[in-house]
Design a protein around this motif. Structure first.
Motif, mmCIF file in Angstrom:
data_model
loop_
_atom_site.group_PDB
_atom_site.id
_atom_site.type_symbol
_atom_site.label_atom_id
_atom_site.label_comp_id
_atom_site.label_asym_id
_atom_site.label_seq_id
_atom_site.Cartn_x
_atom_site.Cartn_y
_atom_site.Cartn_z
ATOM 1 N N ASP A 48 1.375 6.519 -6.956
ATOM 2 C CA ASP A 48 0.287 7.459 -7.226
ATOM 3 C C ASP A 48 0.787 8.902 -7.165
ATOM 4 O O ASP A 48 0.485 9.706 -8.055
ATOM 5 N N THR A 93 0.838 3.984 -3.001
ATOM 6 C CA THR A 93 0.628 5.409 -2.747
ATOM 7 C C THR A 93 1.782 6.241 -3.294
ATOM 8 O O THR A 93 1.569 7.304 -3.883
ATOM 9 N N LYS A 129 0.539 0.763 -11.116
ATOM 10 C CA LYS A 129 -0.394 0.610 -9.993
ATOM 11 C C LYS A 129 -1.148 -0.724 -10.005
ATOM 12 O O LYS A 129 -1.090 -1.471 -9.019
ATOM 13 N N GLU A 149 0.832 -1.208 0.000
ATOM 14 C CA GLU A 149 0.000 0.000 0.000
ATOM 15 C C GLU A 149 0.862 1.252 0.000
ATOM 16 O O GLU A 149 0.541 2.237 -0.672
#
Length: 96
Positions: free
Chosen positions: A33, A30, A70, A26
Protein backbone atom coordinates in the motif's frame (compact mmCIF):
# COMPACT_ATOMS: atom_id res chain seq x y z
CA UNK A 1 -20.80 -22.20 7.99
CA UNK A 2 -17.91 -24.27 6.83
CA UNK A 3 -14.38 -23.81 8.14
CA UNK A 4 -13.15 -23.82 4.56
CA UNK A 5 -14.74 -20.49 3.66
CA UNK A 6 -12.44 -17.66 2.67
CA UNK A 7 -12.20 -14.40 4.60
CA UNK A 8 -13.50 -15.69 7.93
CA UNK A 9 -11.97 -14.23 11.08
CA UNK A 10 -11.88 -17.68 12.63
CA UNK A 11 -9.38 -18.87 10.00
CA UNK A 12 -6.67 -16.62 11.41
CA UNK A 13 -7.34 -17.62 15.01
CA UNK A 14 -6.77 -21.38 14.79
CA UNK A 15 -3.33 -21.27 16.34
CA UNK A 16 -0.27 -19.18 17.07
CA UNK A 17 1.06 -20.04 13.61
CA UNK A 18 -2.08 -18.86 11.80
CA UNK A 19 -1.99 -15.59 13.75
CA UNK A 20 1.70 -15.18 12.79
CA UNK A 21 0.99 -15.84 9.10
CA UNK A 22 -1.91 -13.38 9.19
CA UNK A 23 0.31 -10.70 10.76
CA UNK A 24 3.08 -11.25 8.18
CA UNK A 25 0.63 -10.92 5.32
CA UNK A 26 -0.83 -7.75 6.87
CA UNK A 27 2.68 -6.28 7.02
CA UNK A 28 3.26 -7.17 3.37
CA UNK A 29 -0.13 -5.72 2.43
CA UNK A 30 0.66 -2.46 4.23
CA UNK A 31 4.10 -2.25 2.61
CA UNK A 32 2.55 -2.71 -0.84
CA UNK A 33 0.00 0.00 0.00
CA UNK A 34 2.76 2.46 0.94
CA UNK A 35 4.80 1.59 -2.17
CA UNK A 36 1.78 2.09 -4.43
CA UNK A 37 1.02 5.45 -2.81
CA UNK A 38 4.68 6.47 -3.18
CA UNK A 39 4.63 5.56 -6.89
CA UNK A 40 1.50 7.62 -7.49
CA UNK A 41 2.82 10.62 -5.55
CA UNK A 42 6.17 10.51 -7.33
CA UNK A 43 4.45 10.00 -10.68
CA UNK A 44 2.26 13.03 -10.00
CA UNK A 45 5.30 15.19 -9.20
CA UNK A 46 7.04 13.95 -12.35
CA UNK A 47 4.15 15.24 -14.44
CA UNK A 48 5.08 18.81 -13.46
CA UNK A 49 8.29 18.48 -15.51
CA UNK A 50 8.19 17.88 -19.26
CA UNK A 51 11.35 15.77 -19.17
CA UNK A 52 9.91 13.41 -16.55
CA UNK A 53 6.48 12.71 -18.06
CA UNK A 54 7.55 9.28 -19.33
CA UNK A 55 9.02 8.40 -15.93
CA UNK A 56 5.78 9.62 -14.33
CA UNK A 57 3.78 7.34 -16.59
CA UNK A 58 5.96 4.38 -15.54
CA UNK A 59 5.45 5.30 -11.88
CA UNK A 60 1.67 5.27 -12.41
CA UNK A 61 1.95 1.87 -14.04
CA UNK A 62 4.07 0.57 -11.15
CA UNK A 63 1.53 1.94 -8.66
CA UNK A 64 -1.29 0.27 -10.55
CA UNK A 65 0.52 -3.07 -10.53
CA UNK A 66 1.11 -2.72 -6.79
CA UNK A 67 -2.60 -2.04 -6.26
CA UNK A 68 -3.29 -5.27 -8.16
CA UNK A 69 -0.90 -7.11 -5.82
CA UNK A 70 -3.01 -6.18 -2.78
CA UNK A 71 -6.04 -8.42 -3.45
CA UNK A 72 -3.66 -11.13 -4.67
CA UNK A 73 -1.90 -11.06 -1.29
CA UNK A 74 -5.21 -11.27 0.53
CA UNK A 75 -6.34 -14.26 -1.52
CA UNK A 76 -3.03 -16.08 -1.04
CA UNK A 77 -3.20 -15.36 2.70
CA UNK A 78 -6.71 -16.76 2.98
CA UNK A 79 -5.87 -19.90 1.02
CA UNK A 80 -2.82 -20.44 3.23
CA UNK A 81 -4.85 -19.94 6.42
CA UNK A 82 -7.52 -22.36 5.24
CA UNK A 83 -4.93 -24.97 4.34
CA UNK A 84 -3.30 -24.56 7.76
CA UNK A 85 -6.67 -25.05 9.46
CA UNK A 86 -7.44 -28.10 7.37
CA UNK A 87 -4.16 -29.78 8.24
CA UNK A 88 -4.91 -29.37 11.94
CA UNK A 89 -8.38 -30.91 11.42
CA UNK A 90 -6.88 -33.83 9.52
CA UNK A 91 -4.31 -34.39 12.26
CA UNK A 92 -7.07 -34.44 14.92
CA UNK A 93 -9.09 -36.94 12.88
CA UNK A 94 -6.06 -39.22 12.52
CA UNK A 95 -5.51 -39.20 16.30
CA UNK A 96 -9.01 -40.55 16.96
Amino acid sequence: MSKTQLFRKENREHSHETRRVYALFELAYTLVDFLAAFCFILGSVFFFYDGLVTAGTWMFLAGSVLFAVKPTLRLIREIKLISMGDSEDVARRLET
